[in-house]
Design a protein around this motif. Structure first.
Motif, PDB file in Angstrom:
ATOM      1  N   GLY A  12       0.574  -1.122  -0.309  1.00  0.00           N
ATOM      2  CA  GLY A  12      -0.257   0.139  -0.293  1.00  0.00           C
ATOM      3  C   GLY A  12       1.187   1.217   0.233  1.00  0.00           C
ATOM      4  N   ASP A  13       0.005   1.802   0.380  1.00  0.00           N
ATOM      5  CA  ASP A  13       0.518   3.776   0.261  1.00  0.00           C
ATOM      6  C   ASP A  13       1.462   3.511   1.988  1.00  0.00           C
ATOM      7  N   VAL A  14       3.104   3.938   1.180  1.00  0.00           N
ATOM      8  CA  VAL A  14       3.909   4.138   2.792  1.00  0.00           C
ATOM      9  C   VAL A  14       4.768   5.234   2.892  1.00  0.00           C
ATOM     10  N   ARG A  15       3.963   6.682   2.566  1.00  0.00           N
ATOM     11  CA  ARG A  15       4.319   7.520   2.348  1.00  0.00           C
ATOM     12  C   ARG A  15       4.341   8.601   4.269  1.00  0.00           C
ATOM     13  N   VAL A  16       3.465   7.696   4.864  1.00  0.00           N
ATOM     14  CA  VAL A  16       3.143   7.817   6.413  1.00  0.00           C
ATOM     15  C   VAL A  16       4.796   6.884   7.188  1.00  0.00           C
ATOM     16  N   ASN A  17       4.443   5.934   6.906  1.00  0.00           N
ATOM     17  CA  ASN A  17       5.448   5.049   7.271  1.00  0.00           C
ATOM     18  C   ASN A  17       7.189   6.273   7.423  1.00  0.00           C
ATOM     19  N   SER A  18       7.406   6.277   5.962  1.00  0.00           N
ATOM     20  CA  SER A  18       8.366   6.628   5.453  1.00  0.00           C
ATOM     21  C   SER A  18       8.337   8.288   6.427  1.00  0.00           C
ATOM     22  N   VAL A  19       7.737   9.075   5.941  1.00  0.00           N
ATOM     23  CA  VAL A  19       7.798  10.176   6.315  1.00  0.00           C
ATOM     24  C   VAL A  19       8.003   9.971   8.055  1.00  0.00           C
ATOM     25  N   TYR A  20       7.511   8.895   8.936  1.00  0.00           N
ATOM     26  CA  TYR A  20       8.124   9.497  10.361  1.00  0.00           C
ATOM     27  C   TYR A  20       9.320   8.974  11.018  1.00  0.00           C
ATOM     28  N   GLY A  21       9.469   7.302   9.741  1.00  0.00           N
ATOM     29  CA  GLY A  21      10.735   6.755   9.840  1.00  0.00           C
ATOM     30  C   GLY A  21      11.766   7.454   9.797  1.00  0.00           C
ATOM     31  N   LEU A  22      12.105   8.966   8.694  1.00  0.00           N
ATOM     32  CA  LEU A  22      12.996   9.151   8.695  1.00  0.00           C
ATOM     33  C   LEU A  22      12.795  10.393   9.163  1.00  0.00           C
ATOM     34  N   THR A  23      11.476  10.846  10.287  1.00  0.00           N
ATOM     35  CA  THR A  23      11.595  11.668  11.046  1.00  0.00           C
ATOM     36  C   THR A  23      12.136  11.198  12.458  1.00  0.00           C
ATOM     37  N   ALA A  24      12.081  10.280  12.933  1.00  0.00           N
ATOM     38  CA  ALA A  24      12.389   9.337  13.757  1.00  0.00           C
ATOM     39  C   ALA A  24      14.103   9.420  13.913  1.00  0.00           C
ATOM     40  N   VAL A  25      14.550   9.120  12.185  1.00  0.00           N
ATOM     41  CA  VAL A  25      16.064   9.175  12.829  1.00  0.00           C
ATOM     42  C   VAL A  25      16.594  10.617  13.025  1.00  0.00           C
ATOM     43  N   ILE A  26      15.884  10.757  12.194  1.00  0.00           N
ATOM     44  CA  ILE A  26      16.151  12.473  12.641  1.00  0.00           C
ATOM     45  C   ILE A  26      16.759  13.259  13.570  1.00  0.00           C
ATOM     46  N   LEU A  27      15.471  12.800  14.704  1.00  0.00           N
ATOM     47  CA  LEU A  27      15.432  13.568  15.927  1.00  0.00           C
ATOM     48  C   LEU A  27      16.485  12.485  16.725  1.00  0.00           C
ATOM     49  N   THR A  28      17.039  11.501  16.436  1.00  0.00           N
ATOM     50  CA  THR A  28      17.160  10.068  16.899  1.00  0.00           C
ATOM     51  C   THR A  28      18.893  10.897  17.006  1.00  0.00           C
ATOM     52  N   LYS A  29      19.152  10.007  15.841  1.00  0.00           N
ATOM     53  CA  LYS A  29      20.870   9.911  14.968  1.00  0.00           C
ATOM     54  C   LYS A  29      21.294  10.621  14.473  1.00  0.00           C
ATOM     55  N   LEU A  54      24.547   2.052   5.786  1.00  0.00           N
ATOM     56  CA  LEU A  54      23.700   1.728   5.473  1.00  0.00           C
ATOM     57  C   LEU A  54      21.679   1.850   5.132  1.00  0.00           C
ATOM     58  N   SER A  55      22.174   3.148   6.060  1.00  0.00           N
ATOM     59  CA  SER A  55      20.667   3.983   5.467  1.00  0.00           C
ATOM     60  C   SER A  55      20.840   4.770   4.123  1.00  0.00           C
ATOM     61  N   VAL A  56      22.268   5.183   3.742  1.00  0.00           N
ATOM     62  CA  VAL A  56      22.481   5.259   2.006  1.00  0.00           C
ATOM     63  C   VAL A  56      21.983   4.451   1.181  1.00  0.00           C
ATOM     64  N   ILE A  57      22.274   3.163   1.559  1.00  0.00           N
ATOM     65  CA  ILE A  57      22.386   2.027   0.876  1.00  0.00           C
ATOM     66  C   ILE A  57      21.094   1.350   0.600  1.00  0.00           C
ATOM     67  N   HIS A  58      20.164   1.651   1.691  1.00  0.00           N
ATOM     68  CA  HIS A  58      18.613   0.926   1.472  1.00  0.00           C
ATOM     69  C   HIS A  58      18.090   2.176   0.882  1.00  0.00           C
ATOM     70  N   ARG A  59      18.400   3.365   0.735  1.00  0.00           N
ATOM     71  CA  ARG A  59      17.567   4.879  -0.182  1.00  0.00           C
ATOM     72  C   ARG A  59      17.787   4.763  -1.553  1.00  0.00           C
ATOM     73  N   PHE A  60      18.971   4.681  -1.535  1.00  0.00           N
ATOM     74  CA  PHE A  60      19.888   4.694  -2.881  1.00  0.00           C
ATOM     75  C   PHE A  60      20.300   3.721  -3.448  1.00  0.00           C
ATOM     76  N   LEU A 119      26.928  -7.071   4.310  1.00  0.00           N
ATOM     77  CA  LEU A 119      27.695  -6.573   5.505  1.00  0.00           C
ATOM     78  C   LEU A 119      27.571  -5.388   6.324  1.00  0.00           C
ATOM     79  N   LEU A 120      27.158  -4.161   5.389  1.00  0.00           N
ATOM     80  CA  LEU A 120      26.429  -3.207   6.745  1.00  0.00           C
ATOM     81  C   LEU A 120      26.288  -3.786   8.314  1.00  0.00           C
ATOM     82  N   ALA A 121      25.087  -4.256   7.121  1.00  0.00           N
ATOM     83  CA  ALA A 121      23.476  -4.939   8.331  1.00  0.00           C
ATOM     84  C   ALA A 121      24.350  -5.087   9.511  1.00  0.00           C
TER      85      ALA A 121
END
Length: 318
Positions: A192-209, A260-266, A277-279
């Motif tokens: 389905g539509d993953v925009r909410v999941n993707s946006v919150y997941g990215l927000t969580a990463v920005i707010l933490t790491k 790992l974050s860069v590879i998963h997205r791009f 190996l990165l994970a």
């Protein structure tokens, strides 16, 4: 579990994978993995026991180090069941609910470890930039409160990620890229539509790491400025040496994480072995190396270990 994740064939299961190019059940991988986990358990449990029993180590720096050891233990133990199941018993199927629970704990302990590294950077900043105020600023009470905030932040920030992904419809028999569950990896199989999941997941990463890495960088900019202003070269070297262990822990944690974050997205065009190996490096290397680095570079801990070894040898001779 939501009805959209069920079909007549039964509950949804994820398929875990091992190392690309190797058999799923490989003792050549299972034995080294067991050795890594045993080394991680021995190192971190030894650190925790030493800090608990040695009253000279009851200072903010070592309290934060014990929090780091607990985060490392949690992170490693979150991956232990499925990694050993894949490499020892060729058990590759994992139900959605179990996968979400594992994903939650992996990302929670990862966020906690990131927060602890920030607290340790602040500890080094106060110790080097304001040494005369260190005891009055970093009290035991403040240290415990900071630790509580770090743990609650990790728990609360990641919880919506697990709730959101549990409600999503998945394609049948999704094959994950690793022998454990990660949010980015699971998200690839949502139908389905993953925009909410993707946006919150990215927000969580920005707010933490994201914020954590910037805070650590800023702290070390100010630390290096303070060190360079020290006139005595011997004092300058001593001040910098107190940061080496923490810098190693930061680099060992953040370099595989960012990669790992860069590879998963791009990096969809990259071979699967790169993802694996990165994970594995992100989740296995820091918990193993951190106790070794701190034991080697921290004089008090090194002295304590040598004392324990000498006592053990003396008792054996007696």
């Amino acid at each position: 579990m939501s009805s959209s994740n069920r079909t007549g064939s039964g509950p949804l299961t994820f398929i875990l994978t091992g190392i690309p190019g190797l058999p799923t059940s490989s003792y050549g991988m299972g034995v080294p993995l067991c050795c890594l986990y045993l080394l991680m358990l021995l190192g971190n449990c030894t650190l925790l026991q030493m800090i608990r029993t040695d009253h000279s180590l009851h200072t903010p720096m070592y309290y934060f180090l014990s929090m780091l050891a607990m985060a490392d233990l949690g992170l490693s133990l979150s991956t232990l069941p499925t990694m050993l199941a894949v490499f020892w018993f060729e058990f590759t199927s994992l139900r959605l609910e179990v996968c979400i629970v594992q994903m939650y704990f992996i990302h929670t302990f990862s966020a906690i470890e990131s927060g602890v590294l920030v607290a340790m950077a602040f500890d080094r900043f106060v110790a080097i930039c304001y040494p005369l105020r260190y005891a009055s600023v970093l009290t035991s009470s403040l240290t415990m409160k900071v630790g509580g905030v770090i743990f609650m932040r990790g728990i609360c920030v990641v919880l919506p990620v697990a709730i959101l992904i549990e409600k999503m419809p998945f394609c049948r028999s999704p094959v994950l890229s690793h022998s454990f569950c990660l949010h980015q990896d699971m998200l690839r199989w949502v139908c389905g539509d993953v925009r909410v999941n993707s946006v919150y997941g990215l927000t969580a990463v920005i707010l933490t790491k994201g914020l954590d890495s910037l805070t650590i960088l800023l702290s070390y900019v100010m630390i290096i400025r303070a060190i360079l202003n020290i006139v005595s070269q011997e004092a300058r070297a001593k001040a910098f040496s107190t940061c080496i262990s923490h810098l190693c822990a930061v680099l060992v944690f953040y370099i595989p994480l960012i990669g790992l974050s860069v590879i998963h997205r791009f990096g969809n065009h990259l071979p699967p072995l790169t993802h694996t190996l990165l994970a594995d490096a992100y989740l296995l290397v820091p918990p193993v190396l951190n106790p070794l680095v701190y034991s080697w570079k921290t004089k008090r801990i090194r002295r304590r270990i040598l004392t324990l070894l000498c006592r053990s040898r003396t008792q054996q001779w007696d």
